[in-house]
Motif scaffolding. Structure first.
Motif: not given
Length: 351
Positions: A65-66, A70
């Motif tokens: 889920q980076g 972001g």
């Protein structure tokens, strides 16, 4: 997904809000009953729902889920910073007014409306992830940051005491990121501190929002999911029963809050805040997200940010910037009316 199907998902949400509004305008919900509704929603139902949604998510999905983290940080924190700078440097507004207006422009009702609408669109488990990420960013970073900015320009003790004891039009919190507003009701950051008690340390003001279940439950669910330990079946079933009340009760609470705002102020500033929240913010993040991350993450981000203005900023305004309270409260109502049209269009665009 057809436009008519989208409306069958969105329209019931607004009907339940209207039901809550009618109950709030009548005698069904006075101050104490409305507070009980808020406690049920924010300290039991929604935390249980979000905890289970995150805790039961496979670890490899969470670790991927980076990009979503972001993009949500860009939408919530990055655009908050840009609006704050614009209001301060170009609009020449004092820091306190600029902070509260910027917060109103970017903080959506992602929790109350999102659980129902996104859950029906994508499934509750999948919808819980972006909602929980937004909750962590708002409760852990954004709202505490605004509290610090509001206290930087804090008036003298006598003036702050008068502001804190003045009656407020709105007594119920509804929407995304309620922990900061709840803290204000408890005499937390920004409220006048009695001389005998001494000043409250800055780190205490920052950590206070994390006391609320809505703030720490998603974090706890994240830890459980990353460790890979599934909650015991009896605990999971119990929390599931509590979490099932989240959607309906939360939307009723939104309507009750709106009923206590009074007649909205159709000023250019209120309309601008509402338009920024439900149109400019989601469309701009969707466009940026398409370039940086692709359609799926951009769509998730845009839908989280497309919900109406959260009532949390008007709660903070009632304690810190009284002159802006009714303007922000009006923007909440205007944004909900606009979202009746803009939200289905956004779902159709990003779907």
């Amino acid at each position: 997904m057809t436009f008519s199907h989208i409306f069958t998902i969105v329209v019931p949400v607004f009907l339940v809000i209207a039901l809550g509004y009618g109950a709030g305008r009548g005698t069904s919900f006075d101050g104490r009953r409305a507070d009980a509704l808020r406690v049920l929603t924010m300290e039991f139902a929604l935390p249980a729902s979000l905890f289970l949604g995150i805790a039961n998510t496979p670890r490899h999905i969470l670790l991927g889920q980076g990009p979503l983290v972001g993009m949500l940080a860009l939408g919530l924190l990055g655009l908050f910073g840009l609006i704050l700078l614009g209001l301060s440097l170009i609009g020449r507004l004092p820091l306190r007014r600029a902070s509260i207006l910027a917060l109103a422009s970017v903080q959506p009702q992602y929790a109350f409306m999102g659980v129902t609408i996104l859950g029906n669109l994508f499934g509750e488990a999948k919808a819980a992830i972006p909602i929980a990420i937004a909750g962590i960013l708002v409760n852990v970073i954004l709202d505490p940051l605004v509290l610090i900015l509001l206290n930087l320009g804090r008036p003298h003790v006598a003036e702050a005491t008068a502001s804190a004891t003045a009656p407020s039009r709105v007594l119920v919190t509804a929407g995304g990121g309620p922990a900061a507003a709840e803290e204000e009701r408890d005499g937390g950051a920004g409220a006048a501190t009695p001389a005998a008690a001494g000043p409250v340390p800055a780190w205490v003001k920052v950590l206070r929002p994390l006391r609320k279940p809505f703030a720490w439950a998603p974090l706890l669910g994240l830890v459980v999911a990353l460790v890979g330990v599934r909650p015991p079946e009896m605990v999971e079933n119990s929390l599931s029963l509590v979490g099932q009340a989240a959607s309906g009760v939360a939307l009723l609470s939104v309507g009750v809050t709106l009923a206590r705002v009074g007649v909205p102020q159709l000023s250019p500033a209120s309309i601008a805040i509402a338009l920024t929240s439900v149109v400019v913010l989601p469309l701009s993040t969707y466009g940026i997200g398409r370039l940086l991350t692709g359609h799926q993450v951009a769509a998730q981000t845009a839908l989280i940010l497309a919900f109406p203005v959260s009532p949390v900023p008007m709660m903070l305004a009632s304690q810190h910037v009284k002159d802006e309270e009714h303007r922000i409260a009006s923007s909440v109502i205007i944004s909900i009316v606009l979202a009746f049209v803009s939200l289905p269009l956004m779902i159709n665009l990003t779907g």
